[in-house]
Design a protein around this motif. Structure first.
Motif, short mmCIF file in Angstrom:
data_model
loop_
_atom_site.label_atom_id
_atom_site.label_comp_id
_atom_site.label_asym_id
_atom_site.label_seq_id
_atom_site.Cartn_x
_atom_site.Cartn_y
_atom_site.Cartn_z
N PRO A 15 7.49 -18.65 9.77
CA PRO A 15 8.08 -17.39 9.88
C PRO A 15 9.29 -17.43 8.97
CG PRO A 15 8.49 -18.11 11.99
CD PRO A 15 7.41 -19.17 11.26
N ASP A 16 9.95 -18.64 8.70
CA ASP A 16 11.28 -18.82 7.99
C ASP A 16 11.13 -19.24 6.55
OD1 ASP A 16 12.76 -17.74 9.99
OD2 ASP A 16 12.97 -19.67 10.90
N ALA A 17 9.70 -19.38 6.18
CA ALA A 17 9.56 -19.85 4.80
C ALA A 17 10.29 -19.05 3.75
CB ALA A 17 8.16 -19.95 4.59
N TRP A 18 10.27 -17.70 3.94
CA TRP A 18 10.90 -16.81 3.00
C TRP A 18 12.38 -17.24 2.79
CZ3 TRP A 18 15.01 -13.88 3.94
CH2 TRP A 18 15.34 -13.64 5.17
N ARG A 19 13.02 -17.84 3.65
CA ARG A 19 14.40 -18.25 3.56
C ARG A 19 14.62 -18.94 2.43
NH1 ARG A 19 17.52 -15.96 7.17
NH2 ARG A 19 16.33 -15.18 9.21
N ASP A 33 6.30 -3.67 2.26
CA ASP A 33 5.20 -3.09 1.58
C ASP A 33 6.26 -2.00 0.94
OD1 ASP A 33 3.10 -4.94 2.18
OD2 ASP A 33 2.40 -3.59 3.53
N VAL A 34 6.75 -1.22 1.64
CA VAL A 34 7.48 0.08 1.06
C VAL A 34 8.18 -0.32 0.03
CG1 VAL A 34 9.30 1.67 1.46
CG2 VAL A 34 7.42 1.50 3.22
N MET A 35 9.17 -1.63 0.27
CA MET A 35 10.03 -1.77 -0.89
C MET A 35 9.45 -2.50 -2.05
SD MET A 35 12.58 -4.03 1.43
CE MET A 35 14.08 -4.28 0.23
N THR A 36 8.09 -2.69 -2.30
CA THR A 36 7.38 -3.14 -3.33
C THR A 36 6.40 -1.99 -4.07
OG1 THR A 36 5.81 -4.20 -2.17
CG2 THR A 36 7.76 -5.31 -3.04
N MET A 37 6.43 -0.80 -3.53
CA MET A 37 5.48 0.37 -3.80
C MET A 37 6.23 1.33 -4.21
SD MET A 37 2.82 0.18 -0.71
CE MET A 37 1.45 -1.43 -0.43
N LEU A 76 11.32 -9.37 -4.74
CA LEU A 76 10.83 -8.70 -3.59
C LEU A 76 9.28 -8.74 -3.43
CD1 LEU A 76 13.00 -5.41 -3.60
CD2 LEU A 76 13.21 -7.50 -2.02
N MET A 77 8.73 -8.64 -4.53
CA MET A 77 7.34 -8.76 -4.54
C MET A 77 6.68 -10.11 -4.16
SD MET A 77 6.05 -6.94 -8.07
CE MET A 77 6.08 -5.04 -8.13
N ALA A 78 7.50 -11.29 -4.58
CA ALA A 78 7.28 -12.53 -4.36
C ALA A 78 7.55 -12.91 -3.02
CB ALA A 78 7.98 -13.44 -5.18
N ASN A 79 8.67 -12.03 -2.44
CA ASN A 79 8.75 -12.41 -0.83
C ASN A 79 7.99 -11.67 -0.07
OD1 ASN A 79 10.94 -13.49 1.04
ND2 ASN A 79 11.58 -11.36 1.25
N ALA A 80 7.64 -10.58 -0.36
CA ALA A 80 6.49 -9.77 0.36
C ALA A 80 5.19 -10.77 0.45
CB ALA A 80 6.02 -8.48 -0.19
N GLY A 81 4.79 -11.36 -0.52
CA GLY A 81 3.76 -12.19 -0.74
C GLY A 81 3.78 -13.63 0.19
N VAL A 82 4.94 -14.18 0.16
CA VAL A 82 5.18 -15.21 1.37
C VAL A 82 5.17 -14.80 2.71
CG1 VAL A 82 7.15 -17.10 1.96
CG2 VAL A 82 6.53 -16.48 -0.69
N LEU A 83 5.71 -13.78 2.67
CA LEU A 83 5.59 -13.19 4.44
C LEU A 83 4.38 -13.01 4.67
CD1 LEU A 83 8.76 -10.75 4.08
CD2 LEU A 83 8.76 -12.76 5.27
N VAL A 140 2.59 -0.39 14.42
CA VAL A 140 1.41 -0.96 13.71
C VAL A 140 1.65 -1.38 12.13
CG1 VAL A 140 -0.73 -0.37 12.85
CG2 VAL A 140 -0.38 0.34 14.92
N PHE A 141 2.69 -0.57 11.81
CA PHE A 141 2.71 -1.05 10.18
C PHE A 141 3.73 -2.09 10.17
CE2 PHE A 141 2.36 3.70 8.60
CZ PHE A 141 1.11 3.25 8.42
N GLY A 142 4.89 -2.21 11.06
CA GLY A 142 5.67 -3.33 11.30
C GLY A 142 5.14 -4.64 11.54
N ARG A 143 4.04 -4.53 12.34
CA ARG A 143 3.05 -5.78 12.59
C ARG A 143 2.01 -6.19 11.36
NH1 ARG A 143 0.14 -4.01 16.95
NH2 ARG A 143 -1.54 -3.48 15.73
N ASP A 144 1.24 -5.19 10.86
CA ASP A 144 0.27 -5.37 10.23
C ASP A 144 0.68 -4.99 8.73
OD1 ASP A 144 -1.09 -6.23 12.26
OD2 ASP A 144 -1.94 -4.17 12.72
N GLY A 145 1.45 -4.37 8.41
CA GLY A 145 1.75 -3.77 6.95
C GLY A 145 1.25 -2.63 6.64
N LEU A 146 1.45 -1.87 5.58
CA LEU A 146 0.96 -0.46 5.28
C LEU A 146 -0.70 -0.52 5.06
CD1 LEU A 146 3.61 1.07 3.13
CD2 LEU A 146 3.23 1.49 5.43
#
Length: 237
Positions: free
Chosen positions: A186-190, A122-126, A171-178, A40-46
């Motif tokens: 799905p590859d926009a973050w790259r 999410d974990v990496m930015t909290m 990492l915060m910006a990347n999380a937002g893009v993801l 669930v977290f992997g699919r939808d986030g924390l």
């Protein structure tokens, strides 16, 4: 970063301790909850609800909360191994004989970890003061990254005004893009990460605004984790 002692909940409390069969059931339920939370977290986030984890696990919400009274405790159980890999990535990057390749390889690796799992993004930015295992591993990764920065600057490839806080912002910006692009792109973050790595290179093209203070950035991460659990507290109240 500081953290308080984490409460441990091995088998879900005294309600599951009447005898060996109950303990076995409790342990099985705990394993099902953790496996469901990974999905669930992997699919939808924390920000996915604890109720959705309980449904995925096939247990009642009361059973879930007996094992994990707070979402950050469940997050610690689910993501400790991923945070270990995050910390190990600095060790591997420091082994690279080319300081710039080690630095950029690490940045790309941690952003790839984010892209692979929305929950870990999410974990990496909290920040999780109630989950010292996660915070200790985060601190270990941070110390390794400081050394990567120093080596890359000494090589003349990394701009002198780069700070460790710039990785947090990335990492915060990347999380937002993801979160925004999801399965649609799905590859926009790259592209974002490639742009940022190029901007980190020396010589600098121009001056930058001052980075946020460490305390301010940590407070932002702490508030993000609080907001993650606020809705669950309201539902339980």
């Amino acid at each position: 970063m500081t953290s308080r002692d984490q409460n441990t909940h091995g088998t879900g409390g005294t309600t599951d301790s009447a005898g060996p069969p109950m303990r076995s059931d409790a342990e099985r339920n705990r394993g099902r909850i953790i496996a469901a939370a990974r999905t669930v977290f992997g699919r939808d986030g924390l920000h996915a609800s604890m109720a959705s984890v309980a449904r995925e696990a096939g247990v009642g919400i009361a059973t879930l909360f007996r094992h994990f009274p707070a979402k950050e405790e469940l997050a610690a159980a689910v993501f400790a191994d991923r945070m270990e890999a995050y910390a190990q990535a600095t060790t591997e990057a420091l082994a690279d004989p080319d300081p710039w390749d080690g630095f950029t390889g690490y940045v790309q690796e941690v952003c790839t970890m984010q892209a692979a799992d929305r929950g870990f993004a999410d974990v990496m930015t909290m920040s999780f003061p109630g989950a010292p295992v996660l915070e200790e591993l985060r601190a270990q990764a941070y110390q390794g990254f400081l050394e990567l920065i120093s080596r890359a600057k000494d090589s003349g490839r990394l701009r002198e005004d780069f700070t460790s806080r710039d990785l947090v912002l990335l990492l915060m910006a990347n999380a937002g893009v993801l979160s925004a692009t999801g399965d649609a792109a799905p590859d926009a973050w790259r592209r974002l990460v490639a742009w940022m790595i190029q901007s980190f290179q020396a010589p600098a093209r121009g001056p930058l605004p001052d980075p946020p203070e460490d305390e301010a950035l940590y407070e932002a991460m702490r508030r993000a984790s609080q907001s993650m659990g606020a809705s669950e507290t309201t539902k339980r109240g």
